[in-house]
Motif scaffolding. Structure first.
Motif, short mmCIF file in Angstrom:
data_model
loop_
_atom_site.label_atom_id
_atom_site.label_comp_id
_atom_site.label_asym_id
_atom_site.label_seq_id
_atom_site.Cartn_x
_atom_site.Cartn_y
_atom_site.Cartn_z
N LYS A 191 22.20 -55.19 5.41
CA LYS A 191 23.39 -54.38 5.22
C LYS A 191 24.13 -54.23 6.54
CE LYS A 191 21.50 -51.68 1.37
NZ LYS A 191 21.21 -50.32 0.86
N VAL A 192 25.38 -53.78 6.47
CA VAL A 192 26.18 -53.57 7.67
C VAL A 192 26.78 -52.17 7.66
CG1 VAL A 192 26.75 -56.00 8.04
CG2 VAL A 192 28.21 -54.60 6.54
N ALA A 193 27.11 -51.68 8.84
CA ALA A 193 27.70 -50.35 8.98
C ALA A 193 29.14 -50.35 8.47
CB ALA A 193 27.67 -49.91 10.44
N THR A 194 29.48 -49.31 7.72
CA THR A 194 30.80 -49.18 7.11
C THR A 194 31.23 -47.72 7.22
OG1 THR A 194 30.16 -50.90 5.53
CG2 THR A 194 32.15 -49.65 5.02
N TRP A 195 32.51 -47.47 7.35
CA TRP A 195 32.98 -46.08 7.47
C TRP A 195 34.33 -45.93 6.78
CZ3 TRP A 195 32.03 -49.55 11.28
CH2 TRP A 195 33.12 -50.09 11.96
N GLY A 196 34.56 -44.72 6.28
CA GLY A 196 35.83 -44.41 5.64
C GLY A 196 36.95 -44.28 6.66
N ASN A 197 38.14 -44.67 6.24
CA ASN A 197 39.33 -44.52 7.08
C ASN A 197 40.14 -43.32 6.59
OD1 ASN A 197 39.54 -48.06 6.83
ND2 ASN A 197 38.76 -46.94 8.59
N PHE A 198 40.56 -42.48 7.52
CA PHE A 198 41.23 -41.25 7.15
C PHE A 198 42.72 -41.48 6.92
CE2 PHE A 198 37.22 -39.55 8.40
CZ PHE A 198 37.08 -38.42 7.61
N CYS A 199 43.00 -42.17 5.82
CA CYS A 199 44.37 -42.39 5.36
C CYS A 199 44.84 -41.17 4.57
CB CYS A 199 44.43 -43.63 4.47
SG CYS A 199 43.83 -45.16 5.24
N SER A 200 46.10 -41.16 4.20
CA SER A 200 46.63 -40.06 3.39
C SER A 200 45.81 -39.91 2.11
CB SER A 200 48.09 -40.35 3.02
OG SER A 200 48.90 -40.42 4.17
N GLY A 201 45.51 -38.68 1.75
CA GLY A 201 44.79 -38.39 0.52
C GLY A 201 43.29 -38.43 0.62
N VAL A 202 42.75 -38.92 1.73
CA VAL A 202 41.29 -38.97 1.89
C VAL A 202 40.74 -37.56 2.06
CG1 VAL A 202 39.44 -39.68 3.48
CG2 VAL A 202 41.17 -41.34 2.73
N LEU A 203 39.57 -37.31 1.46
CA LEU A 203 38.88 -36.03 1.60
C LEU A 203 37.83 -36.17 2.69
CD1 LEU A 203 40.06 -35.91 -1.36
CD2 LEU A 203 38.12 -34.43 -1.90
N GLY A 204 37.85 -35.25 3.63
CA GLY A 204 36.87 -35.22 4.71
C GLY A 204 36.18 -33.88 4.77
N MET A 205 34.97 -33.89 5.31
CA MET A 205 34.21 -32.64 5.44
C MET A 205 34.49 -32.02 6.80
SD MET A 205 32.37 -31.58 2.92
CE MET A 205 31.15 -30.32 2.48
N ALA A 206 34.87 -30.75 6.80
CA ALA A 206 35.11 -30.05 8.06
C ALA A 206 33.78 -29.70 8.72
CB ALA A 206 35.92 -28.78 7.81
N ARG A 207 33.81 -29.57 10.02
CA ARG A 207 32.61 -29.22 10.77
C ARG A 207 33.02 -28.54 12.06
NH1 ARG A 207 32.13 -32.49 15.17
NH2 ARG A 207 33.05 -34.57 15.13
N ALA A 208 32.04 -27.95 12.74
CA ALA A 208 32.26 -27.40 14.08
C ALA A 208 31.97 -28.51 15.09
CB ALA A 208 31.35 -26.19 14.29
N GLY A 209 31.73 -28.16 16.34
CA GLY A 209 31.49 -29.18 17.35
C GLY A 209 30.24 -30.00 17.12
N ASP A 210 29.24 -29.40 16.52
CA ASP A 210 28.00 -30.11 16.19
C ASP A 210 28.27 -31.08 15.06
OD1 ASP A 210 25.50 -30.94 15.36
OD2 ASP A 210 24.64 -28.93 15.18
N PRO A 211 27.99 -32.37 15.24
CA PRO A 211 28.24 -33.34 14.17
C PRO A 211 27.53 -33.01 12.87
CG PRO A 211 27.79 -34.46 16.24
CD PRO A 211 27.48 -33.01 16.47
N ASP A 212 26.41 -32.27 12.95
CA ASP A 212 25.62 -31.95 11.77
C ASP A 212 25.86 -30.52 11.27
OD1 ASP A 212 24.46 -34.50 11.99
OD2 ASP A 212 22.86 -33.75 13.28
#
Length: 280
Positions: free
Chosen positions: A156-177
């Protein structure tokens, strides 16, 4: 828990649930359209109108599982869009409506990237530097070249979402987790969030509603709100909208991509194509 932003994002803002590992979807033979799994579609009724979005467990299984669970419990009903930046995003999902709260569930480990194999191809892939971009469903993604999979232990290969218009993202503080319950809808593209925030879905209908939500940090009172958030599968049959999405693997979508590539040339990205959707 406010969405932590890099200097680049700040500058831009100034100017302007158990779950299947893959989303089930029905595609009629020879059809350009598919019916998304109603267990992976949320229907958000706001005071400004309806937003329908598809969730992608193959991109962020744990985040989708969390959001689906909170939706089914009614957690999101009545929560406000407390922080909205005009050319950036609209943030919600905090029971305190301030950006400082969350659910009683533990924080989530980051899912900024996901491992993709031959069973999850990138539709209409094109070169993006040394990588390839395209779509998984309606979610715009960038990936390491598929050819590299033969050289990895898991194929498998690494893949990531692109933050285009309409994309839903999870909010976070400074800690990535530190993501928990808060999430945001992208009002405009912002590539600086790629690989630093978890992308887990995309709006199918209602991007105009997202862009019409009252702007402010915090948004001025009375803040716009989500009146109810339901899974499409949980709506009564007589109140359930029928949703059809153009299959991004189809010939019709391939033609749309080719048209936009011809129009934009070297500046083209997967943020430049709107995936057609029919809602009845």
């Amino acid at each position: 828990m406010k969405l932590a932003m890099s200097a680049a994002v700040l500058a831009l803002a100034a100017v302007s649930a158990p779950l299947q590992a893959a989303s089930a979807q029905t595609v009629a033979a020879g059809s350009d359209w598919r019916t998304p799994d109603p267990n992976n579609v949320i229907v958000v009724e706001t005071n400004k109108g309806r937003i329908i979005a598809e969730l992608y467990p193959q991109a962020a299984l744990n985040h989708v599982e969390r959001v689906r669970g909170l939706v089914k419990s009614g957690f999101y009903d009545g929560l406000t869009f407390f922080r909205v930046i005009s050319d950036f995003m609209a943030q919600t999902g905090d029971p305190q409506n301030t950006g400082m709260g969350g659910s009683d569930q533990p924080n989530l480990a980051a899912e900024f990237t996901f491992r993709r194999g031959a069973d999850t191809p990138v539709a209409q892939s094109f070169k993006a530097g040394t990588n390839e971009s395209g779509w998984v469903g309606v979610l715009p993604v960038t990936s390491q070249p598929s050819a590299l999979a033969v050289m990895t232990a898991d194929r498998k290969v690494a893949t990531w979402g692109n933050f285009c218009s309409g994309v839903l993202g999870m909010a976070r503080a400074g800690d990535p987790d530190s993501a928990n319950s808060q999430f945001f809808f992208m009002r405009q593209p912002n590539a600086s969030l790629d690989k630093t925030y978890t992308a887990f879905g995309r709006v199918l209908q209602g991007l105009d509603v997202v862009r019409n939500i009252k702007v402010g940090e915090p948004a001025p009172d009375p803040q716009d709100k989500m009146l109810s958030v339901k899974l499409l599968a949980d709506l009564p049959a007589d109140k359930r909208p029928s949703v059809q999405v153009m299959d991004t693997r189809s010939a019709a979508f391939k033609a749309l991509v080719a048209k936009r590539q011809a129009e934009l040339g070297g500046s083209f990205t997967n943020c430049d194509v709107d995936v057609p959707v029919q809602v009845k």
